[in-house]
Design an enzyme around this catalytic site. Sequence first.
Site, PDB file in Angstrom:
ATOM      1  N   LYS A  57       4.770 -21.492  49.191  1.00 13.67           N
ATOM      2  CA  LYS A  57       4.739 -20.785  50.472  1.00 13.67           C
ATOM      3  C   LYS A  57       5.393 -21.662  51.530  1.00 13.67           C
ATOM      4  CE  LYS A  57       0.997 -20.362  53.073  1.00 13.67           C
ATOM      5  NZ  LYS A  57      -0.253 -19.878  53.718  1.00 13.67           N
ATOM      6  N   SER A 100      19.711 -10.907  50.059  1.00 18.99           N
ATOM      7  CA  SER A 100      19.010 -12.174  49.892  1.00 18.99           C
ATOM      8  C   SER A 100      18.436 -12.723  51.180  1.00 18.99           C
ATOM      9  CB  SER A 100      19.924 -13.229  49.277  1.00 18.99           C
ATOM     10  OG  SER A 100      20.922 -13.621  50.216  1.00 18.99           O
ATOM     11  N   THR A 153      12.835  -9.974  48.212  1.00 17.58           N
ATOM     12  CA  THR A 153      14.258 -10.234  48.020  1.00 17.58           C
ATOM     13  C   THR A 153      14.381 -11.469  47.134  1.00 17.58           C
ATOM     14  OG1 THR A 153      16.407 -10.441  49.150  1.00 17.58           O
ATOM     15  CG2 THR A 153      14.528 -11.532  50.196  1.00 17.58           C
ATOM     16  N   TYR A 154      15.497 -12.166  47.205  1.00 15.97           N
ATOM     17  CA  TYR A 154      15.660 -13.397  46.429  1.00 15.97           C
ATOM     18  C   TYR A 154      16.206 -14.478  47.341  1.00 15.97           C
ATOM     19  CZ  TYR A 154      20.516 -11.805  46.177  1.00 15.97           C
ATOM     20  OH  TYR A 154      21.774 -11.367  46.498  1.00 15.97           O
ATOM     21  N   GLY A 186      21.477  -8.556  54.234  1.00 20.20           N
ATOM     22  CA  GLY A 186      21.556  -7.233  53.633  1.00 20.20           C
ATOM     23  C   GLY A 186      20.592  -6.269  54.305  1.00 20.20           C
ATOM     24  N   SER A 187      20.130  -5.287  53.548  1.00 24.01           N
ATOM     25  CA  SER A 187      19.257  -4.263  54.135  1.00 24.01           C
ATOM     26  C   SER A 187      17.965  -4.853  54.693  1.00 24.01           C
ATOM     27  CB  SER A 187      18.946  -3.178  53.107  1.00 24.01           C
ATOM     28  OG  SER A 187      18.286  -3.732  51.987  1.00 24.01           O
ATOM     29  N   ALA A 188      17.519  -5.987  54.152  1.00 28.46           N
ATOM     30  CA  ALA A 188      16.304  -6.633  54.665  1.00 28.46           C
ATOM     31  C   ALA A 188      16.475  -7.089  56.110  1.00 28.46           C
ATOM     32  CB  ALA A 188      15.919  -7.809  53.776  1.00 28.46           C
TER      33      ALA A 188
END
Length: 126
Positions: free
Chosen positions: A9, A25, A57-58, A73-75
């Site tokens: 975390k 990502s 995501t990654y 991206g979309s995030a």
Amino acid sequence: MYRTLLKSKIHRVKTTHCELHYEGSCAIDEDLLEAANICENEQVHIWNVDNGERFVTYAIKGQRGSGMISVNGSAARRACVGDLLIIAAFAQVAEADVAAHQPQLVFVNDQNRQVELRHHVPTQAL
């Protein structure tokens, strides 16, 4: 049997970039990735403290020492520059190893620099 446990975390990092048209990502300062034991392309869960959004995501490497946290991206629709995020990764742990498991918990300052590393979440009290 295996249990899914918190592995890593990064707590309350500040979003530094949002790149809607990047291919996807979350770019994370390489120093923070190493401290948290998160590898490139590993799945991460991201929880936005400021707006309550949660997404998966990654991770990709961000410039070492930069403090970069770039939601891509979309995030990028789920965070704004300046939002505080919690980034977590999980692992499958064999039942026999659960008691010995210790997550990597990275705490940062307001420039996204590591200031503390812990291996347990304290018991919450009233």
